[in-house]
Write a protein that holds these residues in place. Structure first.
Motif, PDB file in Angstrom:
ATOM      1  N   LEU A  31      19.163  -9.015  17.602  1.00 14.99           N
ATOM      2  CA  LEU A  31      18.775  -8.179  18.597  1.00 14.99           C
ATOM      3  C   LEU A  31      20.160  -8.007  19.668  1.00 14.99           C
ATOM      4  N   PHE A  32      21.247  -8.785  19.494  1.00 17.34           N
ATOM      5  CA  PHE A  32      22.251  -8.360  20.431  1.00 17.34           C
ATOM      6  C   PHE A  32      23.183  -7.424  19.492  1.00 17.34           C
ATOM      7  N   CYS A  55      28.325  -1.061  28.845  1.00 19.13           N
ATOM      8  CA  CYS A  55      29.645  -0.904  28.927  1.00 19.13           C
ATOM      9  C   CYS A  55      30.520  -0.440  27.863  1.00 19.13           C
ATOM     10  N   ASP A  56      29.835  -0.056  26.543  1.00 19.91           N
ATOM     11  CA  ASP A  56      30.727   0.329  25.351  1.00 19.91           C
ATOM     12  C   ASP A  56      31.731  -0.448  24.988  1.00 19.91           C
ATOM     13  N   LEU A  57      31.238  -1.727  24.710  1.00 20.22           N
ATOM     14  CA  LEU A  57      32.081  -2.876  24.462  1.00 20.22           C
ATOM     15  C   LEU A  57      32.355  -2.716  22.794  1.00 20.22           C
ATOM     16  N   ASP A  58      33.595  -3.213  22.680  1.00 21.10           N
ATOM     17  CA  ASP A  58      33.819  -3.444  21.273  1.00 21.10           C
ATOM     18  C   ASP A  58      34.266  -4.855  20.606  1.00 21.10           C
ATOM     19  N   TRP A  59      33.936  -5.379  19.748  1.00 21.37           N
ATOM     20  CA  TRP A  59      34.274  -6.589  19.323  1.00 21.37           C
ATOM     21  C   TRP A  59      35.139  -6.593  18.152  1.00 21.37           C
ATOM     22  N   PRO A  60      35.602  -7.984  17.749  1.00 19.14           N
ATOM     23  CA  PRO A  60      36.251  -7.885  16.611  1.00 19.14           C
ATOM     24  C   PRO A  60      35.506  -7.712  15.107  1.00 19.14           C
ATOM     25  N   GLY A  61      36.013  -7.317  13.979  1.00 13.06           N
ATOM     26  CA  GLY A  61      35.311  -7.378  13.024  1.00 13.06           C
ATOM     27  C   GLY A  61      34.735  -8.593  12.359  1.00 13.06           C
ATOM     28  N   GLY A  62      35.475  -9.710  12.760  1.00 12.81           N
ATOM     29  CA  GLY A  62      34.827 -10.935  12.107  1.00 12.81           C
ATOM     30  C   GLY A  62      33.669 -11.331  12.862  1.00 12.81           C
ATOM     31  N   PHE A  63      33.504 -10.954  14.347  1.00 14.21           N
ATOM     32  CA  PHE A  63      32.465 -11.592  15.139  1.00 14.21           C
ATOM     33  C   PHE A  63      31.319 -10.522  14.666  1.00 14.21           C
ATOM     34  N   TYR A  86      30.706  -9.404  11.605  1.00 11.63           N
ATOM     35  CA  TYR A  86      30.137  -9.687  10.458  1.00 11.63           C
ATOM     36  C   TYR A  86      29.605 -11.027  10.500  1.00 11.63           C
ATOM     37  N   LEU A  87      29.806 -11.929  11.686  1.00  9.86           N
ATOM     38  CA  LEU A  87      29.006 -13.040  11.700  1.00  9.86           C
ATOM     39  C   LEU A  87      27.773 -12.855  12.214  1.00  9.86           C
ATOM     40  N   LEU A  88      27.728 -12.004  13.271  1.00  8.48           N
ATOM     41  CA  LEU A  88      26.264 -11.520  13.855  1.00  8.48           C
ATOM     42  C   LEU A  88      25.409 -10.825  12.743  1.00  8.48           C
ATOM     43  N   GLU A  89      26.443  -9.966  11.727  1.00  8.27           N
ATOM     44  CA  GLU A  89      25.392  -9.471  10.729  1.00  8.27           C
ATOM     45  C   GLU A  89      24.811 -10.490   9.833  1.00  8.27           C
ATOM     46  N   LEU A  90      25.481 -11.516   9.387  1.00  7.01           N
ATOM     47  CA  LEU A  90      25.324 -12.421   8.481  1.00  7.01           C
ATOM     48  C   LEU A  90      24.059 -13.153   9.363  1.00  7.01           C
ATOM     49  N   LEU A  91      24.069 -13.593  10.455  1.00 12.33           N
ATOM     50  CA  LEU A  91      23.016 -14.306  11.113  1.00 12.33           C
ATOM     51  C   LEU A  91      21.783 -13.342  11.309  1.00 12.33           C
ATOM     52  N   GLY A  92      21.996 -12.235  11.627  1.00 15.48           N
ATOM     53  CA  GLY A  92      20.717 -11.242  11.818  1.00 15.48           C
ATOM     54  C   GLY A  92      20.068 -10.988  10.397  1.00 15.48           C
TER      55      GLY A  92
END
Length: 323
Positions: free
Chosen positions: A48-49, A188-196, A198-204
């Motif tokens: 969801l995030f 806020c149009d936040l951008d986060w590191p690619g590694g994070f 990928y972690l979200l993608e794996l969990l989701g």
């Protein structure tokens, strides 16, 4: 039809594998609760995030679409919740889950790939807007009602001032936290590191398969045919009433494009979302009926959704023109 079955057959296969795992004792009902805990506290919040936070906020904020789809969905939700208590004598928690099952579509795991495949990339934006409403409004409202019912069930009374406890239970819910943080990240149009990411993608990516597998485990030894009237009412609400009342709202608004109307009407005609079972299992209320309705609406939806797609063009044209 081939496109529909290519998505739905793996859906059923995951439920069947869960049933085999439960029937063969490879996965116990305690194990099912562990899988559900992973989905509810880790995988679903990540999904969801990422779904909200990675979208441009302008895509989420479309007032006409939000008002029409949102008002139709909430009206149906509260009507179903009221009728569930009156007709089937369900308690407040079960009635909330009854209404939730009748209004929340399987958008993330089935709707997005299926409808975009049918209508093209232009359908993505209205789908995201409708999904955002379900995540930002319908789901949190349901969670707050479940927390309120849980508080009353635990204490035996609503008490003199239950609001702080209800709010604490609601705002500490990991799903709601993920939704709020996702909206903030989008705004806020936040951008986060690619590694994070990928972690979200794996969990989701694990949320859908794990939830469907757990549904199969939950069905072991539980006759689906129980409470046929309740299941029938939920199925009619989800597959017939939800798209019908969304159509009525679009017709009354009369300011949406045909592609927006097509995409969201097809979304409303989808089967019940698997996260209904995840939430039911987390609160330990209405678990069997919630797992059954996901299975039943998906089975019926193979036919009903296919038929609906055949007539979506004239229906969408009618709704878009308005009165």
């Amino acid at each position: 039809m081939t496109q529909i079955t290519s998505i739905i057959l793996p859906f059923f296969s995951l439920i069947a594998l869960g049933w085999i795992g439960g029937k063969s004792k490879i996965v116990s009902h305690e194990g099912m609760r562990g899988i559900n805990g992973f989905v509810f506290y880790f995988a679903l919040p990540a999904l969801l995030f990422r779904a909200l936070g990675s979208r441009d906020f302008d895509l989420i904020w479309q007032p006409d679409l939000l008002i029409s789809y949102g008002s139709a969905t909430l009206v149906l939700f509260f009507c179903l919740r009221f009728l569930a208590g009156r007709m089937f004598q369900l308690d407040r928690s079960c009635a909330t889950l009854f209404g939730f099952a009748g209004t929340v579509s399987n958008a993330g795991f089935m709707g997005l790939p299926l409808i975009i495949g049918l209508l093209g990339e232009a359908a993505a934006i209205p789908l995201i807007v409708a999904l955002a409403f379900d995540l930002i409004v319908t789901l949190p409202v349901s969670l707050m009602l479940l927390e309120s019912a849980k508080h009353k069930r635990t204490t035996g009374t609503v008490g003199p001032n239950p609001l702080p406890k209800i709010l604490r239970g609601t705002v500490s819910n990991p799903v709601l936290i993920a939704i709020v943080c996702g909206v903030i990240a989008s705004a806020c149009d936040l951008d986060w590191p690619g590694g994070f990411d990928y972690l979200l993608e794996l969990l989701g990516a694990g949320a859908g398969p794990a939830a469907l597998f757990a549904i199969g485990v939950a069905l072991v030894g539980r006759p689906i045919a129980e409470k046929r009237a309740e299941l029938g009412a939920m199925a009619i609400a989800k597959l017939v009433l939800h798209p019908l009342i969304v159509f009525a709202a679009f017709y009354l608004i009369g300011s949406l494009s045909e592609i927006e109307v097509k995409a969201v009407l097809l979304l409303a005609a989808l089967p019940t979302a698997g996260n209904v079972f995840v939430i039911a299992a987390t609160y330990d209320r209405y678990v069997v009926r919630s797992s059954s309705i996901v299975l039943i609406t998906t089975a019926i939806g193979v036919v009903s959704f296919s038929l609906f797609t055949l007539y979506i063009d004239p229906i969408a044209t009618w709704a878009a023109k308005g009165p």
